[in-house]
Write an enzyme that holds these catalytic residues in place. Structure first.
Site, PDB file in Angstrom:
ATOM      1  N   CYS A  18       0.815  -1.226   0.000  1.00 54.31           N
ATOM      2  CA  CYS A  18       0.000   0.000   0.000  1.00 54.31           C
ATOM      3  C   CYS A  18       0.840   1.264   0.000  1.00 54.31           C
ATOM      4  O   CYS A  18       0.306   2.360  -0.144  1.00 54.31           O
ATOM      5  CB  CYS A  18      -0.958  -0.015   1.185  1.00 54.31           C
ATOM      6  SG  CYS A  18      -2.288  -1.225   1.000  1.00 54.31           S
ATOM      7  N   ASP A  51     -14.229   6.564   1.705  1.00 48.46           N
ATOM      8  CA  ASP A  51     -14.479   5.317   2.424  1.00 48.46           C
ATOM      9  C   ASP A  51     -13.785   4.145   1.747  1.00 48.46           C
ATOM     10  O   ASP A  51     -13.215   4.264   0.668  1.00 48.46           O
ATOM     11  CB  ASP A  51     -15.982   5.069   2.563  1.00 48.46           C
ATOM     12  CG  ASP A  51     -16.343   4.510   3.925  1.00 48.46           C
ATOM     13  OD1 ASP A  51     -15.578   3.668   4.430  1.00 48.46           O
ATOM     14  OD2 ASP A  51     -17.372   4.905   4.495  1.00 48.46           O
ATOM     15  N   ASP A  52     -13.857   2.985   2.393  1.00 47.54           N
ATOM     16  CA  ASP A  52     -13.113   1.820   1.937  1.00 47.54           C
ATOM     17  C   ASP A  52     -13.710   1.175   0.696  1.00 47.54           C
ATOM     18  O   ASP A  52     -12.993   0.564  -0.097  1.00 47.54           O
ATOM     19  CB  ASP A  52     -13.045   0.787   3.065  1.00 47.54           C
ATOM     20  CG  ASP A  52     -12.353   1.348   4.289  1.00 47.54           C
ATOM     21  OD1 ASP A  52     -11.167   1.675   4.192  1.00 47.54           O
ATOM     22  OD2 ASP A  52     -13.007   1.477   5.333  1.00 47.54           O
ATOM     23  N   ASP A  69      -8.317  -3.334  -5.253  1.00 47.66           N
ATOM     24  CA  ASP A  69      -7.023  -2.967  -4.690  1.00 47.66           C
ATOM     25  C   ASP A  69      -5.942  -3.854  -5.299  1.00 47.66           C
ATOM     26  O   ASP A  69      -6.138  -5.063  -5.445  1.00 47.66           O
ATOM     27  CB  ASP A  69      -7.016  -3.142  -3.170  1.00 47.66           C
ATOM     28  CG  ASP A  69      -6.078  -2.166  -2.479  1.00 47.66           C
ATOM     29  OD1 ASP A  69      -4.972  -1.934  -3.009  1.00 47.66           O
ATOM     30  OD2 ASP A  69      -6.440  -1.648  -1.405  1.00 47.66           O
ATOM     31  N   ASP A  92     -11.519  -4.423   2.623  1.00 44.91           N
ATOM     32  CA  ASP A  92     -12.412  -3.279   2.425  1.00 44.91           C
ATOM     33  C   ASP A  92     -13.873  -3.668   2.625  1.00 44.91           C
ATOM     34  O   ASP A  92     -14.674  -2.878   3.141  1.00 44.91           O
ATOM     35  CB  ASP A  92     -12.230  -2.700   1.017  1.00 44.91           C
ATOM     36  CG  ASP A  92     -10.913  -1.958   0.853  1.00 44.91           C
ATOM     37  OD1 ASP A  92     -10.338  -1.548   1.869  1.00 44.91           O
ATOM     38  OD2 ASP A  92     -10.469  -1.804  -0.290  1.00 44.91           O
ATOM     39  N   ASP A 228     -10.566   0.333   7.524  1.00 44.56           N
ATOM     40  CA  ASP A 228      -9.354  -0.454   7.710  1.00 44.56           C
ATOM     41  C   ASP A 228      -8.143   0.451   7.518  1.00 44.56           C
ATOM     42  O   ASP A 228      -8.175   1.432   6.784  1.00 44.56           O
ATOM     43  CB  ASP A 228      -9.315  -1.692   6.821  1.00 44.56           C
ATOM     44  CG  ASP A 228      -9.246  -1.394   5.336  1.00 44.56           C
ATOM     45  OD1 ASP A 228      -9.601  -0.291   4.927  1.00 44.56           O
ATOM     46  OD2 ASP A 228      -8.843  -2.301   4.576  1.00 44.56           O
TER      47      ASP A 228
END
Length: 354
Positions: A18, A51-52, A69, A92, A228
């Site tokens: 990430c 948001d996720d 992702d 997520d 997260d």
């Protein structure tokens, strides 16, 4: 004849996990420049609060949770890379309170540089993690690329009335974190050959652990908000929660779980560029205790890959949820609270103020 895998996967990219994300400051500026589309009334969670995942209502009883992702190698073992990437993408959906159902693989792979068996191991690791989540692989897409990248597009389901957003925290809530931080520093140390096999195994296990069990346990408690902790670091994601919820947040630095040797390695200069970008982005909105030095602050902003859930739960039930998470084998810690004071800002206390 297959060649032996001798190339370190992490050596094939300048950033890993990430930490590959475009920085929060740059990204917010880009997104702000885009024209705003008309709001669909069935879009329950969109892009407004970073948001996720997105949540789209299909019926009164069913909504889709969608996310994607992918990133460059965070560890050298291909199977472990696939597991970590899958756990990270699935997270997520768990952060929204949903259940993952289907996934699509996203593959970029240097087919002329690495043996195809490497890709097979990446896909096998991801597939095992997807099955552990109870989800189903339905396909994917691949390209030939000089730099390997892997991840998932994930679709989950949730009842529209049970969606957990990062903008739901309320004053009086307490904050739980379900995995230790310092992941970015330790994985950067992997690239620099500074970790022992045991230390690599430990940080890999943290990243490869699904947030499924934590999500299942918190479903029985009055949780108001959740996110997260990934590339923008603990303070970056906590700040999104504070601003989206219109609350202030207080974090007790001494209570935040940190992987062993994170500060020692940071003192040696093993700090990801993404971590430093995160710190620069959040610093104007954070009031740090004077006792916290620059390394402490970097660690709180460390760019995490496949981190834990940051849960805002009713203060009266926080201790019970904490105990239930520990009983379920989740490395949870109570690290702070939401308050009416200083909305949209974070106060980080040192040990003497906690």
């Amino acid at each position: 004849m297959q060649q032996e895998q001798t190339i370190k996967l992490t050596s094939l990219s300048t950033k890993g996990g990430c930490g590959c994300k475009i920085g929060p400051g740059e990204l917010s500026g880009i997104l702000a420049s885009l024209p705003k589309s008309e709001r669909d009334p069935n879009l329950l969670v969109g892009t407004e609060t970073n948001d996720d995942a997105g949540v789209y209502k299909l019926t009164d009883d069913l909504a889709l949770v969608q996310t994607v992702d992918f990133f460059t190698p965070i560890v050298d073992d291909p199977y472990a890379f696939g597991q970590v990437a899958a756990a990270n993408a699935l997270s997520d959906v768990y952060a929204m309170g949903g259940t993952p159902k289907t996934v699509l693989n996203l593959v970029a792979f240097p087919i002329a540089k690495l043996d195809p068996s490497v890709l097979a191991d990446i896909l096998r690791g991801a597939g095992d993690k997807v099955r552990e989540a109870g989800a189903t692989l339905v396909g994917g897409h691949s390209i030939d690329d000089n730099e390997p990248k892997f991840g998932l597009a994930v679709t989950g389901v949730i009842h529209p009335d049970r969606v957990l957003a990062n903008a739901g925290a309320k004053p009086g809530d307490r904050l739980l974190l379900t995995k230790p931080i310092g992941v970015g520093i330790l994985t950067t140390a992997i690239k620099r050959d500074k970790l022992s096999p045991e230390e690599i195994e430990r940080v890999t296990a943290v990243m490869a652990t699904l947030n499924r069990r934590a999500a299942e346990v918190m479903a029985d408690y009055p949780v108001h908000g959740c996110t997260d902790v990934t590339g923008f670091g603990l303070l970056g994601h906590a700040l999104e929660m504070a601003k989206g919820s219109g609350v202030g947040i207080v974090i007790d630095a001494a209570k935040v779980p940190v992987l062993p040797r994170a500060k020692e390695l940071a003192a040696e200069g093993v700090i990801p560029g993404g971590t430093k970008n995160n710190y620069r982005h959040v610093e104007p909105s954070i009031d740090f205790a004077p006792s916290l030095d620059e390394l402490d602050r970097f660690i709180l902003c460390d760019a995490v890959t496949s981190g834990g859930l940051l849960i805002a739960v009713d203060g009266e039930r926080a201790e019970a949820l904490h105990a239930a998470l520990l009983d379920a084998g989740v490395e949870a810690a109570l690290i702070g609270a939401a308050t009416r004071e200083h909305p949209g800002r974070i106060v980080v206390r040192g040990g003497e103020e906690a």
